[in-house]
Motif scaffolding. Structure first.
Motif, PDB file in Angstrom:
ATOM      1  N   TRP A 195       1.096  -1.169   0.403  1.00 34.18           N
ATOM      2  CA  TRP A 195      -0.114  -0.091   0.206  1.00 34.18           C
ATOM      3  C   TRP A 195       1.008   1.470  -0.059  1.00 34.18           C
ATOM      4  N   GLN A 196       0.622   2.379  -1.033  1.00 32.15           N
ATOM      5  CA  GLN A 196       0.934   3.283  -0.478  1.00 32.15           C
ATOM      6  C   GLN A 196      -0.173   5.112  -0.339  1.00 32.15           C
ATOM      7  N   LYS A 197       0.581   5.060   0.840  1.00 35.24           N
ATOM      8  CA  LYS A 197      -0.623   6.388   1.358  1.00 35.24           C
ATOM      9  C   LYS A 197      -0.538   7.844  -0.296  1.00 35.24           C
ATOM     10  N   TYR A 198      -1.911   8.308  -0.153  1.00 33.46           N
ATOM     11  CA  TYR A 198      -1.756   9.142  -0.846  1.00 33.46           C
ATOM     12  C   TYR A 198      -1.131  10.738  -0.391  1.00 33.46           C
ATOM     13  N   ALA A 199      -0.427  11.523  -1.720  1.00 29.64           N
ATOM     14  CA  ALA A 199       0.333  12.252  -0.860  1.00 29.64           C
ATOM     15  C   ALA A 199      -0.538  14.116  -0.576  1.00 29.64           C
ATOM     16  N   GLY A 200      -1.834  13.392  -1.213  1.00 28.07           N
ATOM     17  CA  GLY A 200      -3.058  14.381  -0.938  1.00 28.07           C
ATOM     18  C   GLY A 200      -3.741  14.247   0.281  1.00 28.07           C
ATOM     19  N   ASN A 201      -3.155  13.384   1.473  1.00 32.28           N
ATOM     20  CA  ASN A 201      -3.664  13.456   2.689  1.00 32.28           C
ATOM     21  C   ASN A 201      -3.809  14.815   3.394  1.00 32.28           C
ATOM     22  N   PRO A 202      -5.097  14.603   4.123  1.00 32.64           N
ATOM     23  CA  PRO A 202      -6.525  14.854   4.637  1.00 32.64           C
ATOM     24  C   PRO A 202      -7.099  15.019   2.953  1.00 32.64           C
ATOM     25  N   VAL A 203      -8.128  13.981   2.290  1.00 36.48           N
ATOM     26  CA  VAL A 203      -8.826  14.164   1.368  1.00 36.48           C
ATOM     27  C   VAL A 203     -10.032  15.016   2.138  1.00 36.48           C
ATOM     28  N   LEU A 204     -10.432  15.201   3.091  1.00 33.07           N
ATOM     29  CA  LEU A 204     -11.602  15.117   4.305  1.00 33.07           C
ATOM     30  C   LEU A 204     -10.982  15.608   5.681  1.00 33.07           C
ATOM     31  N   ASN A 205     -11.521  17.162   5.973  1.00 31.95           N
ATOM     32  CA  ASN A 205     -11.039  17.947   7.118  1.00 31.95           C
ATOM     33  C   ASN A 205     -12.072  18.330   7.740  1.00 31.95           C
ATOM     34  N   ARG A 206     -12.834  18.094   8.289  1.00 32.33           N
ATOM     35  CA  ARG A 206     -13.959  18.656   9.277  1.00 32.33           C
ATOM     36  C   ARG A 206     -13.569  19.698  10.500  1.00 32.33           C
ATOM     37  N   GLY A 207     -12.280  19.931  10.404  1.00 27.87           N
ATOM     38  CA  GLY A 207     -11.466  20.002  11.512  1.00 27.87           C
ATOM     39  C   GLY A 207     -11.655  20.050  12.750  1.00 27.87           C
ATOM     40  N   SER A 208     -12.671  18.734  13.316  1.00 27.96           N
ATOM     41  CA  SER A 208     -12.809  18.088  14.146  1.00 27.96           C
ATOM     42  C   SER A 208     -11.553  16.869  14.957  1.00 27.96           C
ATOM     43  N   ALA A 209     -11.891  16.944  16.196  1.00 32.22           N
ATOM     44  CA  ALA A 209     -11.160  15.951  16.939  1.00 32.22           C
ATOM     45  C   ALA A 209     -11.718  14.115  17.137  1.00 32.22           C
ATOM     46  N   HIS A 210     -12.746  14.401  16.329  1.00 30.51           N
ATOM     47  CA  HIS A 210     -13.171  13.018  16.315  1.00 30.51           C
ATOM     48  C   HIS A 210     -14.396  12.550  15.859  1.00 30.51           C
TER      49      HIS A 210
END
Length: 514
Positions: free
Chosen positions: A144-159
């Protein structure tokens, strides 16, 4: 690292029966929890899971990996997606990108794409947040290879975590749907995407029903009711910790409708707001040890197959096993059936088509206020270190007050795991309070009960007894209870007892599966 078959049993240790489970997957020498990325691809079932590669307690969260061709015998592989100094790799799912929407593969060799939660660490620039990221494989899930553009969805949430992604199609559109949770708000949040990289918010479901703990590991999938393709309902699974019906961790579900934007639960799936009675909610399992259950993607024929983590966060890090700690449930095939006029889940364990050999059989035997040994042969032959005991029974409780299966019983003693049906209350109870080693954690000794409706006066049971666990499927899988158990070494006695009247055993078989 070479592949290691991890279901083989080990020797008993000290006074506790510590043999490794036979048909329940365990990591060879490390910790595991939530199943992740369940996918069927090129004739192989892939089980990814939360794994600590360095210890047998929770930490260093990465994705472990195992494969199987039959959902019964698993081979462990090297860690698939590893934590690093920037992130822990929390739960998620895998899709087969047949249309190459991501560009990670080709139309001829589509990529497997993992959508997982990045739990960002101090110094990452996103510390304290949880967001959704991608990894991909072009060699059938082995690297597996992690995508260089991570994260793809961030709500600014801790949970914000635990994405389950699937392909939604109707007559006018086709797109990816993500079902994730805002865990501490008891909400399921839905998003859509054309390419798994850019996401658009769709809707929110919840809070509803059991809400006293964090919501985790959601799943959303369609199933035909009673096998009819013209009557399809959607099932939303939401795991909760703590606050489940048996205490601690558990999985609830809702039945309803999904239109590509919003999941709407049927009114009969909902308990009145503000006055939730947990026993009126819909539960995947009424026992203490079935959590984080999710379904496989890409299964031929759109069969619903689920696996859960066979543990409870109340005592998970304290289980008396070594070097491994924790296991998965058996795979379960799930269907929707009309029960009491309403669509409800039915679960059946995946076992060999020909369970056997049969060790003991009872046919049409009346039992009044007495106990029958099961089997009458040497008890050591029932649960060898390389076998699992499967008990199938059809019992008419009749005038009996209590009908009880005693499992893992002590030779000549009272210690045992008890599965009892009480006629007066129509409750089926799995009681491990006197089952062996319960002292390793104050919350382990327990008795779990579930309501069971007899059908034509008959109690139907399928009980799978592996080393360290009991899974009970009552009334053809309409009611399920799962509990861990740690009996003393040599406690293998199995008995059927009837108290307060007469019961008729229409049929009972004891078989060994390996």
């Amino acid at each position: 690292m070479t592949d290691t078959t991890t279901h083989a049993a080990g020797p008993a240790e000290h006074t506790v029966f510590m043999s490794r489970p036979v048909l329940h997957y365990t990591a060879n020498s490390t910790w595991l929890n939530d199943p992740n990325g369940l996918v069927f691809y090129q004739g192989v079932y892939h089980l990814f899971y939360q794994n600590n590669p360095f210890d047998n307690v929770w930490g260093n969260m990465s994705w472990g990996h195992a494969t199987s061709e039959d959902l019964l015998h698993w081979n462990e592989h090297p860690v698939a997606i590893a934590c690093d100094d920037r992130e822990d790799v929390f739960s998620g799912s895998i899709v087969v990108d047949e249309g190459n929407t991501t560009g990670f593969g080709t139309p001829e060799n589509p990529a497997l794409v993992a959508i997982y939660t990045s739990a960002f660490k101090e110094g990452s620039g996103l510390e304290g947040t949880q967001a959704q990221s991608l990894a991909f494989s072009t060699d059938a899930g082995m690297t597996w290879q992690k995508y260089a553009g991570n994260p793809v969805l961030n709500r600014g949430s801790a949970h914000f975590r635990d994405p389950k992604v699937f392909r939604y199609e109707d007559s006018s559109a086709s797109f990816w749907v993500m079902v994730a949770v805002e865990a501490q708000h008891q909400q399921v949040v839905l998003y859509r995407s054309a390419d798994l990289k850019e996401w658009e918010y769709l809707s929110t479901f919840g809070p509803a029903n059991a809400t006293d703990g964090e919501w985790e590991c959601p799943d959303l999938f369609p199933l035909p009711v009673d096998g009819s393709p013209d009557h399809v309902k959607w099932v939303l699974v939401v795991n909760i910790n703590p606050g489940a019906v048996a205490g601690g961790s558990g999985g609830q579900y809702f039945v309803g409708h999904f239109d590509g934007v919003q999941f709407t639960a049927d009114s009969d799936s909902l308990v009145e707001d503000g006055n939730t009675n947990l026993r009126q909610c819909l539960w995947l399992d009424w026992g203490r040890d079935y959590y984080a259950a999710v379904s496989f993607s890409n299964v031929p024929g759109n069969r619903g197959i689920m696996i859960g983590w066979m543990n409870n966060w109340d005592y998970a890090n304290s289980l008396p096993t070594s070097p491994w700690r924790s296991s998965m449930s058996l795979a379960r095939e799930v269907e929707l059936a009309t029960i009491g006029g309403l669509p409800r889940l039915v679960q059946r364990p995946v076992l060999p088509a020909d369970v056997g050999p049969t060790i003991h059989t009872i046919d049409n035997q009346e039992i009044r206020d007495s106990t029958v040994e099961l089997p009458q042969a040497d008890p050591a032959s029932v649960l060898r270190v390389d076998s699992v005991q499967v008990i199938d029974a059809e019992i008419l409780p009749g005038t009996a007050g209590t009908t009880t299966l005693s499992l893992f019983g002590a030779p000549g003693g009272d210690a045992a795991m008890l599965l009892s049906f009480e006629a007066a209350t129509s409750q089926l109870t799995l009681d491990r309070r006197n089952s062996g080693n319960t002292a390793f954690h104050e919350k382990f000794a327990s008795a779990e009960s579930a309501p069971v409706t007899l059908e034509d006066g008959v109690l139907k049971l399928r009980v799978i007894v592996d080393h360290g666990s009991v899974e009970v499927f009552a009334q053809g899988g309409k009611v399920v209870l799962t509990d861990l158990v740690f009996p003393a070494s040599g406690n293998l006695r199995t008995q059927l007892s009837v108290e307060g009247g007469m019961a008729t055993v229409r049929k009972l078989t004891v078989a060994a599966v390996s």
